[in-house]
Motif scaffolding. Structure first.
Motif, PDB file in Angstrom:
ATOM      1  N   GLY A 255       0.798  -1.212   0.000  1.00 57.95           N
ATOM      2  CA  GLY A 255       0.000   0.000   0.000  1.00 57.95           C
ATOM      3  C   GLY A 255       0.832   1.263   0.000  1.00 57.95           C
ATOM      4  N   GLU A 256       1.852   1.322   0.832  1.00 62.52           N
ATOM      5  CA  GLU A 256       2.649   2.537   0.940  1.00 62.52           C
ATOM      6  C   GLU A 256       3.641   2.678  -0.201  1.00 62.52           C
ATOM      7  N   TYR A 257       4.217   1.545  -0.645  1.00 63.19           N
ATOM      8  CA  TYR A 257       5.269   1.601  -1.654  1.00 63.19           C
ATOM      9  C   TYR A 257       4.885   0.877  -2.942  1.00 63.19           C
ATOM     10  N   VAL A 258       4.410  -0.367  -2.831  1.00 63.51           N
ATOM     11  CA  VAL A 258       4.116  -1.184  -4.007  1.00 63.51           C
ATOM     12  C   VAL A 258       2.735  -1.816  -3.864  1.00 63.51           C
ATOM     13  N   GLU A 259       2.136  -2.145  -5.012  1.00 63.46           N
ATOM     14  CA  GLU A 259       0.780  -2.680  -4.978  1.00 63.46           C
ATOM     15  C   GLU A 259       0.605  -3.950  -5.791  1.00 63.46           C
ATOM     16  N   SER A 260       1.570  -4.310  -6.622  1.00 63.46           N
ATOM     17  CA  SER A 260       1.479  -5.550  -7.389  1.00 63.46           C
ATOM     18  C   SER A 260       2.880  -6.074  -7.645  1.00 63.46           C
ATOM     19  N   VAL A 261       2.976  -7.368  -7.966  1.00 62.11           N
ATOM     20  CA  VAL A 261       4.294  -7.991  -8.124  1.00 62.11           C
ATOM     21  C   VAL A 261       4.191  -9.147  -9.110  1.00 62.11           C
ATOM     22  N   ILE A 262       5.292  -9.386  -9.829  1.00 61.53           N
ATOM     23  CA  ILE A 262       5.411 -10.550 -10.710  1.00 61.53           C
ATOM     24  C   ILE A 262       6.781 -11.178 -10.469  1.00 61.53           C
TER      25      ILE A 262
END
Length: 531
Positions: A255-262
């Protein structure tokens, strides 16, 4: 007989469009039924100064209509038309007004027609909206293509121009982290000795932190990097806020820095070099198009790593030795040991004319013909090459693929023995990457694989391998097969355990042909040794 005037008036009443006639002063002389029924109150408006009323209205469309009608009344133009909205609280409507001049008994008159064009206007608005969407999508696609083209070019250049694997990892992470909407990228490697997966190089934009938890292969399967590495496929989480274990892996990042990842495996053929993990600062960042681009980049990175490893293998003298214990009855040497009730040891391998591996094994007791028949009945073509009081040399034609698969990973089998249903295997490999890949291969194939030891030697003696390589390159396939078979079957022992005629028969060639191939192979071997 109906007069023409009465006929025209009656016809005007039936028209589904609003019609009025005004004189040269702008006063309404005549209206039809549609005009009278249009407003909230039924009124023919006869005698009203239409132009003055329109000109004084607080409406730009009415004032524009009044100016246009004045120009027709003044004889400046024959007609005037305009489109205007006339919305109600319940619906949106549009009309077209047309003013046309004509004369009657020398008097200039003007007909006013109001035609509803709502359907056409709505269709035009829809077409304009579709065109705008197409234009926006095209602009967005052009932007994506420009971004992707730059990303692919930068990552490819970084991977291809790097001189070391560490440089590839460092430059690739930097390229990815600098590309919107990505915020963090790291590349992890697996440690074959403790089954850990950890970041080796990473880069980020701003203050995006790197997770610091230790990842255990086989245990931390909820982490996308572990899943991608274990499954050999890309793993995507489009919304980390909705991911159940997000707080476990990224307590400060969600939420603060990143919201999705692969996470993507870095694989070249059967070799896996590690895993690439990319985070984005927005949800749903990794759609199918984005995923295909990153999968292609992962393949490029792995290919560059493989090229560097091959080059390093050709210029270094480092070798890795691993010893494993395998418990699986499906392993062909384990199954053969159980069928023959004997301890089995590996001696070597060659290949027949169609490429089938011919594995030479030693059993610690004399094997009878009926035992061989039982082993063959289990699906393996087993042949007794020679035997003496110390045991039996067997030739096994097998499509099990273990020996071939290990060879493809650069492995040289140093020892393979089976006793009490446990196969002890020791192999030498050119580097840690090959060791990791070979160990993964064994784990995928067999029930229980235990790493007994892992040892890296910096300066092995290269003389034997160099001589062997040069000799093998000078021999034909048949000459090499004959030489190997004679050696593994103890043909060179004295007294001989097997005759040349028996070996020739096992190869389905004549005795003279066997000896011709053998003598030629021996001469080439001696040439290499003494010249």
């Amino acid at each position: 007989m109906v007069s023409r005037h009465d006929l025209a008036a009656a016809t005007l009443e039936t028209l589904p469009i609003t019609v009025a006639v005004i004189d040269d002063e702008g006063e309404i002389l005549l209206t039809n039924r549609s005009w009278r029924e249009f407003g909230p109150e039924t009124d023919d408006h006869v005698g009203i100064d239409y132009v003055a009323t329109a000109a004084s209205a607080d409406d730009e469309h009415a004032r524009r209509a009044a100016a246009g009608i004045d120009s027709v009344l003044a004889g400046e133009r024959d007609s005037f038309e305009m489109e205007y909205p006339c919305h109600s609280p319940d619906e949106k409507r549009w009309f077209m007004m047309r003013a046309s001049s004509f004369t009657d008994d020398g008097e200039r008159l003007v007909s006013l027609v109001h035609l509803e064009i709502t359907e056409r206007k709505l269709a035009e608005i829809a077409a304009e909206e579709n065109a705008r969407q197409v234009r926006d999508e095209r602009e967005a696609l052009e932007h994506v293509l420009e971004r992707v083209d730059g990303l692919v070019r930068n990552v490819t250049d970084a991977a291809v121009s790097a001189g070391t694997r560490e440089e590839i990892e460092r430059e690739v992470c930097a390229c990815l982290a600098e590309t919107d909407p990505y915020a963090l990228a790291w590349i992890g490697r697996a440690d074959v000795t403790d089954q850990r997966l950890s970041p080796r190089e990473w880069a980020s934009r701003g203050d995006v932190p790197l997770e610091d938890d230790e990842l255990v292969i086989g245990t931390d399967d909820t982490h996308p990097a572990v899943r991608a590495f274990a499954d050999g496929e890309a793993t995507v989480i489009q919304d980390l806020e909705s991911f159940a274990d997000a707080d476990r892996w990224w307590p400060a990042g969600v939420g603060e820095y990143v919201e999705s990842v692969i996470a993507l495996p870095l694989s070249y053929g059967d070799l896996t070099y590690g895993v690439l993990v990319v985070f984005a600062a927005e949800t749903d960042a990794f759609d199918e198009r984005e995923r295909l681009v990153l999968e292609s980049l992962a393949e490029t990175i792995a290919t560059a790593m493989n090229a560097l490893e091959v080059r390093r293998m050709l210029t270094t003298e480092t070798v890795v030795s691993i010893e494993v214990a395998i418990e699986d009855p499906s392993l062909f040497v384990t199954a053969l040991s159980a069928t023959l009730d004997a301890e089995i040891g590996y001696r070597g391998v060659t290949y027949d004319g169609d490429g089938t591996p011919l594995v030479f094994l030693h059993a610690d007791r004399e094997i009878a013909a009926e035992d061989v028949a039982d082993a063959t009945a289990d699906g393996r073509d087993v042949t007794i090459l020679s035997k003496n009081a110390g045991g039996t040399v067997l030739e096994v034609a097998t499509d099990d693929g273990l020996v071939t698969a290990l060879s493809e990973h650069g492995a040289v089998i140093q020892e393979l023995t089976v006793a009490d249903a446990v196969a002890d295997l020791t192999v030498e490999l050119p580097d840690g990457r090959s060791a990791r890949s070979a160990y993964d291969l064994l784990e995928r194939r067999y029930d229980r694989v235990e790493l007994v030891s892992y040892h890296e030697t910096e300066e092995p003696t290269p003389t034997r391998e160099g001589v062997a390589t040069r000799v093998e390159s000078s021999l034909t396939e048949r000459q090499l097969t004959v030489l190997r078979k004679a050696y593994y079957a103890n043909y060179f022992e004295w007294p001989r355990d097997v005759s040349g005629e028996e070996l020739a028969e096992s190869m389905d060639i004549s005795r003279s042909t066997f000896h011709q191939h053998l003598r030629t192979a021996q001469r080439k071997l001696l040439d290499e040794l003494f010249e």
